[in-house]
Design an enzyme around this catalytic site. Structure first.
Site, mmCIF file in Angstrom:
data_model
loop_
_atom_site.group_PDB
_atom_site.id
_atom_site.type_symbol
_atom_site.label_atom_id
_atom_site.label_comp_id
_atom_site.label_asym_id
_atom_site.label_seq_id
_atom_site.Cartn_x
_atom_site.Cartn_y
_atom_site.Cartn_z
ATOM 1 N N LYS A 58 -0.891 -6.548 12.461
ATOM 2 C CA LYS A 58 -0.628 -6.178 11.064
ATOM 3 C C LYS A 58 0.110 -4.838 10.976
ATOM 4 O O LYS A 58 1.078 -4.691 10.220
ATOM 5 C CB LYS A 58 -1.950 -6.120 10.290
ATOM 6 C CG LYS A 58 -1.854 -5.558 8.895
ATOM 7 C CD LYS A 58 -0.927 -6.386 8.019
ATOM 8 C CE LYS A 58 -0.549 -5.644 6.755
ATOM 9 N NZ LYS A 58 -1.337 -5.927 5.636
ATOM 10 N N CYS A 114 1.077 0.092 1.487
ATOM 11 C CA CYS A 114 0.995 -0.542 2.808
ATOM 12 C C CYS A 114 2.020 0.023 3.767
ATOM 13 O O CYS A 114 1.676 0.645 4.771
ATOM 14 C CB CYS A 114 1.217 -2.044 2.673
ATOM 15 S SG CYS A 114 0.227 -2.759 1.371
HETATM 16 N N1 SAJ Z 1 12.210 -1.552 0.327
HETATM 17 C C1 SAJ Z 1 13.462 -0.995 0.498
HETATM 18 N N2 SAJ Z 1 14.437 -1.770 1.064
HETATM 19 C C2 SAJ Z 1 14.210 -3.048 1.469
HETATM 20 C C3 SAJ Z 1 12.927 -3.612 1.302
HETATM 21 C C4 SAJ Z 1 11.936 -2.837 0.730
HETATM 22 O O1 SAJ Z 1 13.721 0.161 0.142
HETATM 23 O O2 SAJ Z 1 15.160 -3.681 1.963
HETATM 24 C C5 SAJ Z 1 11.131 -0.736 -0.265
HETATM 25 C C6 SAJ Z 1 10.596 -1.316 -1.589
HETATM 26 O O3 SAJ Z 1 11.402 -0.913 -2.675
HETATM 27 C C7 SAJ Z 1 9.207 -0.710 -1.629
HETATM 28 C C8 SAJ Z 1 8.793 -0.678 -0.155
HETATM 29 O O4 SAJ Z 1 10.003 -0.775 0.580
HETATM 30 O O5 SAJ Z 1 9.230 0.599 -2.142
HETATM 31 C C9 SAJ Z 1 7.829 -1.766 0.268
HETATM 32 O O6 SAJ Z 1 8.178 -3.003 -0.333
HETATM 33 P P1 SAJ Z 1 8.113 -4.403 0.440
HETATM 34 O O7 SAJ Z 1 8.517 -5.458 -0.504
HETATM 35 O O8 SAJ Z 1 8.878 -4.312 1.706
HETATM 36 O O9 SAJ Z 1 6.589 -4.552 0.887
HETATM 37 P P2 SAJ Z 1 5.141 -4.466 0.136
HETATM 38 O O10 SAJ Z 1 4.612 -3.086 0.357
HETATM 39 O O11 SAJ Z 1 5.187 -4.963 -1.245
HETATM 40 O O12 SAJ Z 1 4.300 -5.521 1.025
HETATM 41 C C10 SAJ Z 1 4.253 -5.365 2.443
HETATM 42 C C11 SAJ Z 1 4.582 -6.717 3.095
HETATM 43 N N3 SAJ Z 1 4.818 -6.529 4.527
HETATM 44 C C12 SAJ Z 1 5.935 -6.995 5.142
HETATM 45 O O13 SAJ Z 1 6.820 -7.562 4.548
HETATM 46 C C13 SAJ Z 1 6.019 -6.788 6.617
HETATM 47 C C14 SAJ Z 1 3.434 -7.701 2.840
HETATM 48 O O14 SAJ Z 1 3.662 -8.913 3.529
HETATM 49 C C15 SAJ Z 1 2.098 -7.090 3.296
HETATM 50 O O15 SAJ Z 1 1.001 -7.967 3.067
HETATM 51 C C16 SAJ Z 1 1.885 -5.833 2.503
HETATM 52 O O16 SAJ Z 1 2.944 -4.914 2.803
HETATM 53 C C17 SAJ Z 1 0.523 -5.246 2.878
HETATM 54 O O17 SAJ Z 1 -0.420 -5.395 2.092
HETATM 55 O O18 SAJ Z 1 0.388 -4.700 3.979
#
Ligand code: SAJ
Length: 423
Positions: A212, A266
């Protein structure tokens, strides 16, 4: 596995949907939360968090009598712990909630029960949880000293669902099941198969914990690469969004999107658990965290430069006459969650530094968070902000913002951190 009663400890973004999904499969679920208000809300068939369709599933589960919430753990066949694991001052994992949960369920444990840790945890946390329970219940045996024949079975099965798509991903995603013994893993896998359509892949507890952390660190490192590129490209006068689109046409390149920083509870947290366990070795993971955490400051500097540029082309005006509008406060697109949001952090710092009017546009909330009370920030709709603001700062790529670009006037200066507005 055919449990009669499942108890979910922690009714937050993961615990509540999981409780509701088990209850929708006609299993008696007892939800436990330390917050009395949360418990009352759920027992009324309502929810205290925002997640598409969750209200309907919880309402049905409570009305049909399969889901009930309480503040005190009760006996059950399975206990599923889904409590927060924040970090302490120096980015060290804080297991206080897991400790409290373990000690609260220990008195009601009985022979044959299964305890699963779902909270994202540092490596070793599942063994630690089992140790806390064993300490409170010397009359029962646990896998750490009785192996396959223990009275209580213990496993780690990290949640991996994406906020905004929780109900779909809970059912569709593969699950990593890390039992403290093969028997523990088999029991946990059988439990998840009640509703999981993805594959339940078995490993040990430590590998499941590291898996994870690895998933979220992978994403963090890749976003950091995109964020670093955006800063480099800005210096070189190259459009980073066009650059990434072009580079991603290569069959083995898949660069993520730059933004104002990484938010949520996360991805901005979990990589620190690896860094904290292996500070000398985790050099790339630490640097990625630092790159992403540094991005809001870089954006703030862009806003300062935009104000200076505006004043230069509008002689006689002062910073006090300059109106700034921040588009988006949530931590990512199309959700209302403001926790650990870089957009919110940037808006907060603009509020402190800028003497003029400030507007916030956030279509997913109906009132500004308390910290903005008594400040000059006003929550308004996008159309009004477009008419009155001189500097437009795009912080979140919410769908309704994507078409706003054409409504801008040429005298407005914009800072687009998500690359959705045309230059
Ligand atoms: N972000 C960027 N650029 C990107 C993708 C995301 O700047 O290309 C930013 C988003 O705006 C945000 C942050 O990253 O601020 C996180 O967003 P996210 O959509 O990547 O992830 P979370 O935090 O909503 O959910 C993540 C997920 N993990 C992965 O995709 C590896 C989810 O599957 C997990 O269950 C979750 O963390 C968790 O609970 O750990």
């Amino acid at each position: 596995m055919n449990p009669k009663t499942i108890s979910i400890i922690g009714l937050g973004y993961i615990g509540l949907p999981t409780a509701a999904v088990f209850a929708s499969r006609k299993i008696k679920v007892i939800g436990v939360d330390v917050n009395q208000k949360t418990v009352e809300t759920i027992n009324r068939g309502q929810i205290h968090i925002v997640e598409p369709d969750l209200d309907m599933v919880v309402h049905a589960a409570v009305t049909n009598g399969y889901l009930r919430a309480t503040t005190q753990p009760e006996p059950a066949d399975v206990f599923l712990v889904a409590v927060p694991t924040p970090f302490k001052g120096d980015h060290e994992p804080d297991l206080a909630y897991i400790e409290a949960a373990s000690k609260s369920i220990a008195p009601v444990l009985k022979r044959g029960d299964l305890v699963i840790l779902e909270s994202t945890s540092p490596v070793g946390a599942t063994e630690q949880m089992a140790a806390w329970m064993a300490e409170s219940r010397p009359d029962l045996t646990f896998p750490q000293n009785h192996g396959e024949d223990s009275d209580i079975r213990v496993a780690h099965c990290p949640e991996r669902v994406l906020p905004g798509q929780v109900l779909r991903e809970l059912v569709q995603n593969d699950r990593v099941i890390g039992g403290m013994t093969p028997k523990c893993s088999a029991a946990a896998a059988a439990l998840y198969k009640i509703f999981v359509k993805g594959e339940c892949v078995i490993t040990n507890a430590r590998t499941a914990e590291m898996c994870k952390l690895t998933e979220n660190s992978f994403r963090d490192v890749n976003i950091a690469f995109a964020n670093e590129l955006s800063v480099i490209c800005d210096k070189m006068g190259v459009n980073v969004w066009e650059l990434i689109k072009l580079a991603n046409r290569h069959p083995r390149v898949n660069i993520l999107q730059p933004g104002p920083g990484v938010g949520g509870h996360c991805i901005a947290v979990d990589p620190w658990f690896i860094v904290s366990a292996a500070p000398e070795e985790a050099r790339l993971i630490r640097t990625a965290r630092e790159v992403n955490d540094g991005k809001p400051e870089w954006v703030l500097n862009k806003v300062r430069l935009a104000v200076a540029e505006y004043l230069q082309s509008n002689p006689g005006k002062t910073a006090k006459d300059t109106v700034i509008a921040c588009f988006g406060l949530a931590f990512k697109a199309d959700i209302d969650d403001l926790r650990e949001s870089p957009a919110l952090e940037i808006a907060r710092k603009i509020t402190v530094a800028h003497p003029g009017r400030i507007y916030a546009v956030e279509p997913n909330i109906s009132a500004l968070p308390d910290e903005f009370k008594l400040t000059k920030v006003e929550l308004i709709d996008a159309e009004k902000a477009l008419i009155h603001a001189n500097i437009l700062v795009l912080l979140v790529d919410h769908t309704p913002f994507k078409t706003l670009s054409s409504a801008r006037t040429s005298s407005q200066i914009f800072v687009d951190t998500r690359g959705i507005w045309k230059a």
